[in-house]
Motif scaffolding. Structure first.
Motif, PDB file in Angstrom:
ATOM      1  N   UNK A 232       0.827  -1.209   0.000  1.00  0.00           N
ATOM      2  CA  UNK A 232       0.000   0.000   0.000  1.00  0.00           C
ATOM      3  C   UNK A 232       0.862   1.260   0.000  1.00  0.00           C
ATOM      4  N   UNK A 233       1.939   1.272   0.819  1.00  0.00           N
ATOM      5  CA  UNK A 233       2.824   2.431   0.877  1.00  0.00           C
ATOM      6  C   UNK A 233       3.526   2.660  -0.461  1.00  0.00           C
ATOM      7  N   UNK A 234       3.948   1.577  -1.103  1.00  0.00           N
ATOM      8  CA  UNK A 234       4.588   1.705  -2.415  1.00  0.00           C
ATOM      9  C   UNK A 234       3.612   2.281  -3.429  1.00  0.00           C
ATOM     10  N   UNK A 235       2.370   1.840  -3.358  1.00  0.00           N
ATOM     11  CA  UNK A 235       1.361   2.326  -4.298  1.00  0.00           C
ATOM     12  C   UNK A 235       1.061   3.811  -4.069  1.00  0.00           C
ATOM     13  N   UNK A 236       1.079   4.247  -2.803  1.00  0.00           N
ATOM     14  CA  UNK A 236       0.721   5.621  -2.482  1.00  0.00           C
ATOM     15  C   UNK A 236       1.865   6.605  -2.693  1.00  0.00           C
ATOM     16  N   UNK A 237       3.088   6.193  -2.339  1.00  0.00           N
ATOM     17  CA  UNK A 237       4.201   7.136  -2.329  1.00  0.00           C
ATOM     18  C   UNK A 237       5.221   6.912  -3.439  1.00  0.00           C
ATOM     19  N   UNK A 238       5.026   5.898  -4.252  1.00  0.00           N
ATOM     20  CA  UNK A 238       5.967   5.643  -5.350  1.00  0.00           C
ATOM     21  C   UNK A 238       5.213   5.459  -6.667  1.00  0.00           C
ATOM     22  N   UNK A 239       4.282   6.346  -6.921  1.00  0.00           N
ATOM     23  CA  UNK A 239       3.441   6.210  -8.105  1.00  0.00           C
ATOM     24  C   UNK A 239       4.226   6.407  -9.398  1.00  0.00           C
ATOM     25  N   UNK A 240       5.382   7.101  -9.290  1.00  0.00           N
ATOM     26  CA  UNK A 240       6.185   7.325 -10.494  1.00  0.00           C
ATOM     27  C   UNK A 240       6.648   6.013 -11.119  1.00  0.00           C
ATOM     28  N   UNK A 241       6.695   4.961 -10.312  1.00  0.00           N
ATOM     29  CA  UNK A 241       7.173   3.669 -10.805  1.00  0.00           C
ATOM     30  C   UNK A 241       6.064   2.827 -11.417  1.00  0.00           C
ATOM     31  N   UNK A 242       4.845   3.349 -11.387  1.00  0.00           N
ATOM     32  CA  UNK A 242       3.733   2.564 -11.900  1.00  0.00           C
ATOM     33  C   UNK A 242       3.169   1.623 -10.845  1.00  0.00           C
ATOM     34  N   UNK A 243       2.325   0.702 -11.252  1.00  0.00           N
ATOM     35  CA  UNK A 243       1.656  -0.202 -10.327  1.00  0.00           C
ATOM     36  C   UNK A 243       2.375  -1.538 -10.152  1.00  0.00           C
ATOM     37  N   UNK A 244       3.392  -1.802 -10.964  1.00  0.00           N
ATOM     38  CA  UNK A 244       4.015  -3.122 -10.916  1.00  0.00           C
ATOM     39  C   UNK A 244       4.702  -3.426  -9.583  1.00  0.00           C
ATOM     40  N   UNK A 245       5.538  -2.527  -9.025  1.00  0.00           N
ATOM     41  CA  UNK A 245       6.185  -2.864  -7.751  1.00  0.00           C
ATOM     42  C   UNK A 245       5.193  -3.221  -6.648  1.00  0.00           C
ATOM     43  N   UNK A 246       4.136  -2.416  -6.514  1.00  0.00           N
ATOM     44  CA  UNK A 246       3.128  -2.692  -5.483  1.00  0.00           C
ATOM     45  C   UNK A 246       2.434  -4.026  -5.752  1.00  0.00           C
TER      46      UNK A 246
END
Length: 486
Positions: A232-246
């Motif tokens: 959830x944190x990756x999706x909220x604070x790292x949106x520049x990377x797209x949805x794949x990491x989350x």
């Protein structure tokens, strides 16, 4: 040193707050009368009785409040650090105090009078915070300033814990609400909430085993929760990377935790803890790789969250069983429903609930409470004094008291927001936070909603130290507020 300008100073004083204060201390005195009253002793002004002593403390508090209002408001800013230093010295000296009261060395005994420095250290810490955070060059984003701010808060906490007075030490956590108001990132508050959830779930379900008899429900739930929160944190604070990491973290990390537990339960039993540690390590490594590849600092912060969560969770069992005092441990177990001890650790809370419930809607009337008169509730004129209000005044009386406290807190919030200096605003929010923490924990404690940690109800609990401490907190702020326009 007195600072006055004709009648303007008195006109600037917030009389509404003083009026609420006066009503609360008088209601508190009546509650002490009801809680400490013995049949055949109707003289509440006798200095040998608890009610008589409390009226003496109230008189001293009124005099103390008047003196604080007469002083120049600039004194509180100028001497904030010396006052803080003196109080820290007293806290340190109290650790070596030979007098022990109820297992705590938090009291200084001066003949017939006992003083608890921890109550006065609250206003000293608030002054020091206001002084330091009010400096022109202060920035919460600067690491040095943030570390000093945390040091000002954590030093008195550590000294009070060394006095074996954990309940009073926890009050200082309320200062973090002030930091949040002054710009501290919400991730700190989020991490604190996560820590509480991890602790409760880990302890509550730590002894409930899965079918493999090797893994607890607590380990499984917290581990899955850490993975889901990380995604959830990756999706909220790292949106520049797209949805794949989350998506990878959610599917691979969460799926691995779930499949490993199912495999252990129904195929080959093994201790899932070691695999969970490997999953945490893989998560951290993956986040660091993403940081190195994309140069996005949020990945580092999230990896720190994963590492801190894992260390905190795996240390909770040790802290619970080896750091907490036995009475603290049993209180948490009773609160979480792990043990039923109505004659031991749960006795105070059970009797308090009975007393409050017996009051009904309108109460039994002043001095007519049977539970309190027969002394069924321990500490009924100190930490558990609210049960006297509930029994004698009923639901409506209790609600009236809570509404008065709510009015006081809302009024203090308004005063804090209208300050023209950061020093005044920070100190005002410190006062609000302390009052709110005491009210929330004490009422929750009496109702069985929070652990019994032994902190007083402002202006109600018997004792001079707490009453004077709250009076100093309040009237120093009123004096600062009265001078805001000059």
């Amino acid at each position: 040193m007195v600072y006055m300008k004709g009648n303007k100073w008195w006109k600037s004083l917030d009389w509404w707050t003083i009026g609420i204060y006066l009503v609360l201390i008088m209601l508190g005195w009546l509650s002490v009368c009801g809680a400490s009253y013995d049949y055949g002793e109707p003289n509440f002004f006798d200095i040998s009785t608890r009610a008589g002593k409390q009226i003496m403390w109230i008189g001293c508090s009124l005099g103390l409040g008047f003196v604080l209002l007469m002083l120049d408001s600039r004194l509180y800013d100028t001497y904030a650090y010396p006052i803080y230093g003196i109080m820290m010295f007293l806290l340190l000296a109290t650790i070596f105090n030979p007098h022990e009261i109820k297992g705590s060395r938090s009291w200084i005994v001066l003949g017939p009078v006992s003083i608890q420095p921890a109550e006065f250290a609250k206003f000293a810490t608030a002054l020091a915070l206001g002084k330091f955070m009010g400096e022109y060059t202060y920035s919460m984003q600067r690491m040095r300033d943030m570390l000093i701010t945390l040091g000002i808060i954590l030093l008195p906490m550590a000294l009070i814990v060394m006095q074996r007075e954990t309940g009073s030490a926890l009050v200082y956590l309320s200062f973090f609400l002030v930091l949040y108001r002054e710009g501290m990132t919400g991730t700190v508050l989020f991490s604190g909430i996560c820590a509480v959830v991890f602790f409760i779930v880990g302890i509550r379900f730590g002894e409930d085993m899965l079918p493999d008899e090797l893994t607890s429900w607590g380990e499984f739930c917290v581990s899955l929760l850490i993975v889901l929160l990380t995604a959830l944190l990756v999706q909220l604070y790292c949106r520049e990377s797209g949805k794949r990491p989350a998506l990878y973290i959610f599917s691979i990390g969460g799926g691995t935790v779930l499949l490993s537990v199912l495999f252990s339960c129904y195929v080959i039993p093994f201790n899932v803890t070691f695999l969970l540690i490997s999953i945490y390590a893989a998560l951290i490594a993956y986040l660091i790789i993403l940081f190195l590849r994309e140069r996005l600092k949020n990945y580092l912060f999230i990896s720190a969250f994963v590492f801190g969560s894992a260390v905190f969770f795996f240390s909770t069992d040790y802290v619970f069983n080896h750091v907490l005092e036995p009475h603290q441990k049993i209180r948490i177990e009773v609160l979480l429903g792990m043990k039923d001890d109505p004659a031991g650790a749960g006795y105070n809370v059970n009797q308090s609930k009975i007393a409050i419930g017996s009051g009904g809607l309108f109460g039994k009337g002043f001095l007519n409470g049977t539970q309190t008169k027969l002394k069924y509730v321990p500490e009924q004129d100190t930490d558990f004094i609210f049960c006297t209000v509930g029994e004698e005044q009923g639901f409506f009386g209790s609600a009236g008291v809570l509404l008065l406290f709510m009015a006081l807190i809302l009024r203090l919030l308004a005063l804090a927001e209208r300050q023209t200096t950061r020093f005044g605003r920070v100190y005002g929010y410190c006062v609000v936070s302390i009052f709110f923490f005491h009210l929330f924990i004490n009422i929750g404690m009496v109702l069985g909603l929070t652990p019994v940690i032994g902190i007083p109800l402002p202006f109600f609990s018997y004792g001079g130290s707490s009453l004077w401490g709250f009076t100093i907190l309040l009237f120093v702020f009123l004096r600062i507020d009265a001078a805001r326009e000059w």
